[in-house]
Enzyme design. Structure first.
Site: not given
Length: 195
Positions: A76-78, A80
Site C-alpha cells: 500500500i502507498d506510503r 496510506t
C-alpha cells in the site's frame, strides 16, 4: 549496501503485528512508512523491519543456501495505513499471491472525500494512464496507448459538513487508483495535494 541486506541495519524492528503464524505475518503499516525502497536505498521499510524481526527471532536464515527471503504479498502507498500480508516461506507466498489474483482476498479502503458521492454507492470504471516522470496518473473514459482499465466499487458510509466517509473496494489495483478515480468523479480525498 544492497537493498536485500537492508534488514541488517535494523537494530530493533518496528512492526505492529496484528496476526502471526508459522507462514504469515499481518502487519498494520502506518502512514508515512514505505513497504519497499522507492529508488533510493532505504532500510526503514516495512519489509526490512519484518526480515530483521524474523532473522533476530531465528525464524529466517538469510545466509542459508537458496534461502527464501520473506516477502510482501500486497503493498500500500506510503501515505496510506493498513494491513500488509508478509509471507514467511515460498509456499505461503505462492498461495497468497494466487488467492489475491483469484480475488479470494478483498482489498477495502476507508477514505474521507470532499463532497457527497451521488449515487451514494456505485462502480467507477475508467482508463488509467501513468505518467512515470510526474509520478502521477490520469483517468480517461476511452482507452489510449499505455492505459489500463481501473475499477473501484465505492459505498458512502456517512456524510456531514461537506465531507463523506467512503469505503472503496478495489477490483483492479493500479497506482493511485482510488485517489485519482475519486477526484475524477468529483470527490477528491481530504488532504490529497496531488489529485
Amino acid at each position: 549496501p544492497r537493498e536485500e541486506n537492508a534488514y541488517l541495519k535494523v537494530g530493533k524492528p518496528r512492526i505492529n503485528i496484528v496476526y502471526e503464524d508459522e507462514n504469515i505475518i499481518l502487519a498494520d503499516k502506518k502512514p508515512g512508512v514505505l513497504c519497499h525502497s522507492a529508488g533510493a536505498w532505504d532500510y526503514n521499510t516495512l519489509i526490512a523491519n519484518i526480515q530483521a524481526y524474523l532473522a533476530q527471532k531465528g525464524e529466517w536464515d538469510p545466509k542459508g543456501e537458496n534461502s527464501f527471503a520473506p516477502a510482501l504479498c500486497n503493498r500500500i502507498d506510503r501515505n496510506t495505513g493498513g494491513i500488509v500480508i508478509a509471507a514467511k516461506n515460498a509456499e505461503a507466498l505462492r498461495i497468497l499471491n494466487q488467492k489475491i489474483k483469484d480475488r479470494e482476498i478483498d482489498k477495502r479502503y476507508l477514505c474521507i472525500v470532499h463532497g457527497t458521492p451521488r449515487p451514494a454507492s456505485g462502480r467507477l470504471e475508467g482508463q488509467l494512464f501513468k505518467d512515470a516522470k510526474e509520478n502521477r496518473v490520469y483517468i480517461t473514459k476511452t482507452p489510449q496507448k499505455g492505459s489500463k482499465t481501473c475499477i473501484t466499487f465505492y459505498k458512502t458510509l456517512q456524510s456531514r459538513n461537506g465531507l463523506s466517509l467512503v469505503e472503496c473496494e478495489l477490483v483492479t489495483g493500479r497506482t493511485h487508483q482510488i485517489r485519482a478515480q475519486m477526484a475524477a468523479a468529483g470527490w477528491p480525498l481530504l488532504g490529497d495535494g496531488k489529485y
